[in-house]
Design a protein around this motif. Sequence first.
Motif, PDB file in Angstrom:
ATOM      1  N   ILE A 149       0.831  -1.211   0.000  1.00  7.09           N
ATOM      2  CA  ILE A 149       0.000   0.000   0.000  1.00  7.09           C
ATOM      3  C   ILE A 149       0.864   1.259   0.000  1.00  7.09           C
ATOM      4  N   ARG A 150       2.053   1.155   0.562  1.00  6.62           N
ATOM      5  CA  ARG A 150       2.980   2.290   0.624  1.00  6.62           C
ATOM      6  C   ARG A 150       3.914   2.340  -0.581  1.00  6.62           C
ATOM      7  N   GLY A 151       3.815   1.327  -1.446  1.00  2.26           N
ATOM      8  CA  GLY A 151       4.680   1.268  -2.619  1.00  2.26           C
ATOM      9  C   GLY A 151       6.092   0.801  -2.303  1.00  2.26           C
ATOM     10  N   PHE A 152       6.266   0.140  -1.151  1.00  4.10           N
ATOM     11  CA  PHE A 152       7.587  -0.299  -0.712  1.00  4.10           C
ATOM     12  C   PHE A 152       7.922  -1.727  -1.126  1.00  4.10           C
ATOM     13  N   LEU A 153       6.930  -2.599  -1.255  1.00  2.00           N
ATOM     14  CA  LEU A 153       7.169  -4.024  -1.497  1.00  2.00           C
ATOM     15  C   LEU A 153       7.781  -4.258  -2.872  1.00  2.00           C
ATOM     16  N   LYS A 154       8.895  -4.976  -2.895  1.00  2.00           N
ATOM     17  CA  LYS A 154       9.588  -5.276  -4.147  1.00  2.00           C
ATOM     18  C   LYS A 154       9.490  -6.742  -4.523  1.00  2.00           C
ATOM     19  N   ASP A 155       9.488  -7.648  -3.520  1.00  2.00           N
ATOM     20  CA  ASP A 155       9.483  -9.071  -3.826  1.00  2.00           C
ATOM     21  C   ASP A 155       9.082  -9.862  -2.590  1.00  2.00           C
ATOM     22  N   VAL A 156       8.435 -11.009  -2.813  1.00  2.00           N
ATOM     23  CA  VAL A 156       8.109 -11.961  -1.753  1.00  2.00           C
ATOM     24  C   VAL A 156       8.675 -13.300  -2.205  1.00  2.00           C
ATOM     25  N   VAL A 157       9.584 -13.848  -1.404  1.00  2.00           N
ATOM     26  CA  VAL A 157      10.328 -15.044  -1.785  1.00  2.00           C
ATOM     27  C   VAL A 157      10.328 -16.031  -0.626  1.00  2.00           C
ATOM     28  N   PRO A 158      10.174 -17.333  -0.912  1.00  2.00           N
ATOM     29  CA  PRO A 158      10.307 -18.315   0.168  1.00  2.00           C
ATOM     30  C   PRO A 158      11.674 -18.177   0.841  1.00  2.00           C
ATOM     31  N   LEU A 159      11.716 -18.304   2.158  1.00  2.00           N
ATOM     32  CA  LEU A 159      12.944 -18.133   2.922  1.00  2.00           C
ATOM     33  C   LEU A 159      14.070 -19.030   2.420  1.00  2.00           C
ATOM     34  N   GLU A 160      13.779 -20.277   2.138  1.00  2.00           N
ATOM     35  CA  GLU A 160      14.824 -21.197   1.675  1.00  2.00           C
ATOM     36  C   GLU A 160      15.400 -20.768   0.328  1.00  2.00           C
ATOM     37  N   GLU A 161      14.554 -20.245  -0.554  1.00  2.00           N
ATOM     38  CA  GLU A 161      15.029 -19.738  -1.846  1.00  2.00           C
ATOM     39  C   GLU A 161      15.947 -18.529  -1.640  1.00  2.00           C
ATOM     40  N   TRP A 162      15.561 -17.629  -0.721  1.00  2.00           N
ATOM     41  CA  TRP A 162      16.359 -16.445  -0.410  1.00  2.00           C
ATOM     42  C   TRP A 162      17.725 -16.855   0.133  1.00  2.00           C
ATOM     43  N   ARG A 163      17.724 -17.830   1.035  1.00  2.00           N
ATOM     44  CA  ARG A 163      18.993 -18.322   1.605  1.00  2.00           C
ATOM     45  C   ARG A 163      19.866 -18.954   0.520  1.00  2.00           C
ATOM     46  N   SER A 164      19.261 -19.724  -0.365  1.00  2.00           N
ATOM     47  CA  SER A 164      20.025 -20.357  -1.444  1.00  2.00           C
ATOM     48  C   SER A 164      20.674 -19.311  -2.342  1.00  2.00           C
ATOM     49  N   ALA A 165      19.927 -18.263  -2.658  1.00  2.00           N
ATOM     50  CA  ALA A 165      20.465 -17.194  -3.517  1.00  2.00           C
ATOM     51  C   ALA A 165      21.598 -16.462  -2.802  1.00  2.00           C
ATOM     52  N   ALA A 166      21.484 -16.273  -1.492  1.00  2.00           N
ATOM     53  CA  ALA A 166      22.517 -15.578  -0.725  1.00  2.00           C
ATOM     54  C   ALA A 166      23.795 -16.406  -0.642  1.00  2.00           C
ATOM     55  N   ASP A 167      23.659 -17.727  -0.680  1.00  2.00           N
ATOM     56  CA  ASP A 167      24.822 -18.620  -0.601  1.00  2.00           C
ATOM     57  C   ASP A 167      25.611 -18.668  -1.899  1.00  2.00           C
ATOM     58  N   ARG A 168      24.994 -18.246  -2.988  1.00  2.00           N
ATOM     59  CA  ARG A 168      25.682 -18.294  -4.293  1.00  2.00           C
ATOM     60  C   ARG A 168      26.722 -17.237  -4.436  1.00  2.00           C
TER      61      ARG A 168
END
Length: 79
Positions: A60-79
């Motif tokens: 509603i504030r125009g702040f949200l950029k993405d919603v990602v499953p936590l495990e997917e986010w962790r996997s991307a951070a490990d790369r």
Amino acid sequence: MGFVSNESTTETLVCSAKGCRAAAVWVLAWNNPKLHTPDRRKTWLACEEHREHLSQFLGIRGFLKDVVPLEEWRSAADR
């Protein structure tokens, strides 16, 4: 509010919703354009129950950029 580090961890991360102690399963990446550069991403964590509510709050504030499953986010951070 909760945050996700770039390090993989076995510690249980909890939902960022006020008073919630449930395990987080979603990462909500957001950015306040008045405060942050366009490429910066802040994060909130969400359980299944609060994902929609927190997404709406940021959206509603125009702040949200993405919603990602936590495990997917962790996997991307490990790369």
